[in-house]
Scaffold this motif. Structure first.
Motif, PDB file in Angstrom:
ATOM      1  N   LEU A  51     -50.037 -26.427 -45.634  1.00  0.00           N
ATOM      2  CA  LEU A  51     -48.759 -26.327 -46.347  1.00  0.00           C
ATOM      3  C   LEU A  51     -48.285 -24.883 -46.414  1.00  0.00           C
ATOM      4  O   LEU A  51     -47.094 -24.596 -46.230  1.00  0.00           O
ATOM      5  CB  LEU A  51     -48.919 -26.910 -47.754  1.00  0.00           C
ATOM      6  CG  LEU A  51     -47.650 -26.978 -48.614  1.00  0.00           C
ATOM      7  CD1 LEU A  51     -46.539 -27.738 -47.892  1.00  0.00           C
ATOM      8  CD2 LEU A  51     -47.962 -27.635 -49.952  1.00  0.00           C
ATOM      9  N   TYR A  52     -49.213 -23.970 -46.658  1.00  0.00           N
ATOM     10  CA  TYR A  52     -48.855 -22.548 -46.696  1.00  0.00           C
ATOM     11  C   TYR A  52     -48.258 -22.098 -45.364  1.00  0.00           C
ATOM     12  O   TYR A  52     -47.188 -21.449 -45.322  1.00  0.00           O
ATOM     13  CB  TYR A  52     -50.088 -21.700 -47.033  1.00  0.00           C
ATOM     14  CG  TYR A  52     -49.973 -20.272 -46.569  1.00  0.00           C
ATOM     15  CD1 TYR A  52     -49.068 -19.397 -47.159  1.00  0.00           C
ATOM     16  CD2 TYR A  52     -50.763 -19.803 -45.506  1.00  0.00           C
ATOM     17  CE1 TYR A  52     -48.946 -18.085 -46.709  1.00  0.00           C
ATOM     18  CE2 TYR A  52     -50.644 -18.493 -45.063  1.00  0.00           C
ATOM     19  CZ  TYR A  52     -49.733 -17.638 -45.666  1.00  0.00           C
ATOM     20  OH  TYR A  52     -49.612 -16.356 -45.220  1.00  0.00           O
ATOM     21  N   HIS A  53     -48.899 -22.432 -44.262  1.00  0.00           N
ATOM     22  CA  HIS A  53     -48.399 -21.984 -42.965  1.00  0.00           C
ATOM     23  C   HIS A  53     -47.073 -22.664 -42.600  1.00  0.00           C
ATOM     24  O   HIS A  53     -46.204 -22.031 -41.973  1.00  0.00           O
ATOM     25  CB  HIS A  53     -49.443 -22.236 -41.880  1.00  0.00           C
ATOM     26  CG  HIS A  53     -50.556 -21.231 -41.889  1.00  0.00           C
ATOM     27  ND1 HIS A  53     -50.369 -19.921 -41.531  1.00  0.00           N
ATOM     28  CD2 HIS A  53     -51.872 -21.352 -42.230  1.00  0.00           C
ATOM     29  CE1 HIS A  53     -51.509 -19.262 -41.645  1.00  0.00           C
ATOM     30  NE2 HIS A  53     -52.438 -20.104 -42.060  1.00  0.00           N
ATOM     31  N   ILE A  54     -46.904 -23.901 -42.991  1.00  0.00           N
ATOM     32  CA  ILE A  54     -45.624 -24.578 -42.758  1.00  0.00           C
ATOM     33  C   ILE A  54     -44.515 -23.879 -43.533  1.00  0.00           C
ATOM     34  O   ILE A  54     -43.392 -23.697 -43.039  1.00  0.00           O
ATOM     35  CB  ILE A  54     -45.724 -26.062 -43.154  1.00  0.00           C
ATOM     36  CG1 ILE A  54     -46.622 -26.801 -42.155  1.00  0.00           C
ATOM     37  CG2 ILE A  54     -44.348 -26.719 -43.200  1.00  0.00           C
ATOM     38  CD1 ILE A  54     -46.998 -28.203 -42.585  1.00  0.00           C
ATOM     39  N   MET A  55     -44.831 -23.440 -44.760  1.00  0.00           N
ATOM     40  CA  MET A  55     -43.842 -22.752 -45.589  1.00  0.00           C
ATOM     41  C   MET A  55     -43.431 -21.403 -44.997  1.00  0.00           C
ATOM     42  O   MET A  55     -42.320 -20.929 -45.226  1.00  0.00           O
ATOM     43  CB  MET A  55     -44.402 -22.547 -47.004  1.00  0.00           C
ATOM     44  CG  MET A  55     -44.536 -23.836 -47.794  1.00  0.00           C
ATOM     45  SD  MET A  55     -45.529 -23.631 -49.307  1.00  0.00           S
ATOM     46  CE  MET A  55     -44.498 -22.512 -50.257  1.00  0.00           C
ATOM     47  N   PRO A 199     -38.610 -15.172 -51.310  1.00  0.00           N
ATOM     48  CA  PRO A 199     -39.338 -16.277 -50.663  1.00  0.00           C
ATOM     49  C   PRO A 199     -40.706 -15.849 -50.134  1.00  0.00           C
ATOM     50  O   PRO A 199     -41.685 -16.582 -50.250  1.00  0.00           O
ATOM     51  CB  PRO A 199     -38.409 -16.696 -49.515  1.00  0.00           C
ATOM     52  CG  PRO A 199     -37.055 -16.308 -49.992  1.00  0.00           C
ATOM     53  CD  PRO A 199     -37.254 -15.019 -50.751  1.00  0.00           C
ATOM     54  N   SER A 200     -40.776 -14.646 -49.578  1.00  0.00           N
ATOM     55  CA  SER A 200     -42.051 -14.137 -49.065  1.00  0.00           C
ATOM     56  C   SER A 200     -43.058 -13.972 -50.204  1.00  0.00           C
ATOM     57  O   SER A 200     -44.232 -14.330 -50.062  1.00  0.00           O
ATOM     58  CB  SER A 200     -41.828 -12.791 -48.366  1.00  0.00           C
ATOM     59  OG  SER A 200     -43.057 -12.228 -47.949  1.00  0.00           O
ATOM     60  N   LEU A 201     -42.606 -13.443 -51.341  1.00  0.00           N
ATOM     61  CA  LEU A 201     -43.491 -13.261 -52.489  1.00  0.00           C
ATOM     62  C   LEU A 201     -43.991 -14.599 -53.020  1.00  0.00           C
ATOM     63  O   LEU A 201     -45.180 -14.751 -53.328  1.00  0.00           O
ATOM     64  CB  LEU A 201     -42.758 -12.505 -53.602  1.00  0.00           C
ATOM     65  CG  LEU A 201     -43.525 -12.337 -54.921  1.00  0.00           C
ATOM     66  CD1 LEU A 201     -44.804 -11.531 -54.697  1.00  0.00           C
ATOM     67  CD2 LEU A 201     -42.631 -11.670 -55.965  1.00  0.00           C
ATOM     68  N   LEU A 202     -43.097 -15.587 -53.101  1.00  0.00           N
ATOM     69  CA  LEU A 202     -43.482 -16.899 -53.619  1.00  0.00           C
ATOM     70  C   LEU A 202     -44.495 -17.596 -52.712  1.00  0.00           C
ATOM     71  O   LEU A 202     -45.463 -18.192 -53.181  1.00  0.00           O
ATOM     72  CB  LEU A 202     -42.239 -17.782 -53.792  1.00  0.00           C
ATOM     73  CG  LEU A 202     -41.243 -17.331 -54.866  1.00  0.00           C
ATOM     74  CD1 LEU A 202     -40.008 -18.212 -54.862  1.00  0.00           C
ATOM     75  CD2 LEU A 202     -41.897 -17.324 -56.242  1.00  0.00           C
ATOM     76  N   VAL A 203     -44.278 -17.487 -51.417  1.00  0.00           N
ATOM     77  CA  VAL A 203     -45.224 -18.097 -50.467  1.00  0.00           C
ATOM     78  C   VAL A 203     -46.565 -17.372 -50.519  1.00  0.00           C
ATOM     79  O   VAL A 203     -47.628 -17.990 -50.433  1.00  0.00           O
ATOM     80  CB  VAL A 203     -44.640 -18.086 -49.038  1.00  0.00           C
ATOM     81  CG1 VAL A 203     -45.686 -18.515 -48.024  1.00  0.00           C
ATOM     82  CG2 VAL A 203     -43.428 -19.012 -48.961  1.00  0.00           C
TER      83      VAL A 203
END
Length: 225
Positions: A51-55, A199-203
């Motif tokens: 899920l992390y990599h998909i995000m 978005p980068s920080l949240l991921v």
């Protein structure tokens, strides 16, 4: 493989002469509960890592594409490399030394110490020495992960859950999504575009916190059942 054999011998000697115990205290012997723990750990880590990599590509002009040059033999070699590295690190950081530390200082202090050592170890494996910012990021990320693995060992009195969690994450992170020292593996990004800003920080926060929080929730749920 030689390193793992040396670790096992060293672990046996430490346990025998310091704690008057044998390797059984590390929970090597399989049983239904331990196999369930391994499966839960592996599946949880694989799912969160995926899920992390998909995000990382879902919100930008990028995608994951199949590496057509990745062969079955290469997959086996890469997977074996991951298995060996996971076993080496688990025996080093969640094996006899953690067991002895728990016996001497208690679970909380021992797990914090193990997590800190795990984080510092990755300064060397990621060649981050001399770059304070990178060292800080690596320490936070790997220490939180190491804390989760140490607590998993302490709670279950076995290496099955931490090995499952560690293997599930590393296998999908390195072999499936090509994020590691082995280069391009099963999937690779279509281009160099990457997330920026909030978005980068949240991921990033999802990457380091989601799995530990799930494991924490799993132990809380087990306690209430």
């Amino acid at each position: 493989m030689i390193g793992i054999i040396i670790e096992l011998i060293s672990s046996w000697l430490l346990l025998k002469f310091i704690a008057k115990k044998d390797l059984s205290v590390l929970g090597f012997k399989p049983n239904p509960t331990r196999l369930i723990h391994w499966s839960i750990g592996f599946l949880l880590a694989a799912a969160i890592c995926s899920l992390y990599h998909i995000m990382t590509t879902a919100f930008i002009n990028n995608s994951w594409i199949l590496n057509k040059h990745f062969t079955f033999s290469a997959a086996l070699m890469s997977s074996w490399w991951v298995v060996k590295s996971v076993l080496f690190e688990e025996l080093l950081f969640r094996g006899a030394l953690l067991y002895l530390a728990i016996e001497k200082w208690g679970t909380t202090k021992a797990c914090v110490l193990s997590a800190a050592c795990f984080g510092i170890y990755h300064w060397f494996s990621y060649n981050a020495l001399g770059n304070p910012f990178q060292m800080g990021i690596i320490l936070v990320m790997t220490a939180i992960f190491g804390w989760m693995l140490a607590v998993s060992f302490a709670k279950t009195k076995s290496l099955y859950l931490p090995i499952g969690l560690h293997l599930g994450w590393n296998l999908f992170n390195i072999v499936i999504f090509s994020n590691g020292p082995l280069g391009k593996q099963f999937f690779m990004k279509a281009n160099e575009n990457h997330l920026e800003g909030i978005p980068s920080l949240l991921v990033f926060l999802f990457q380091i916190l989601a799995l530990p929080l799930l494991v924490y929730g799993y132990f809380k749920l087990k306690k209430t059942l």
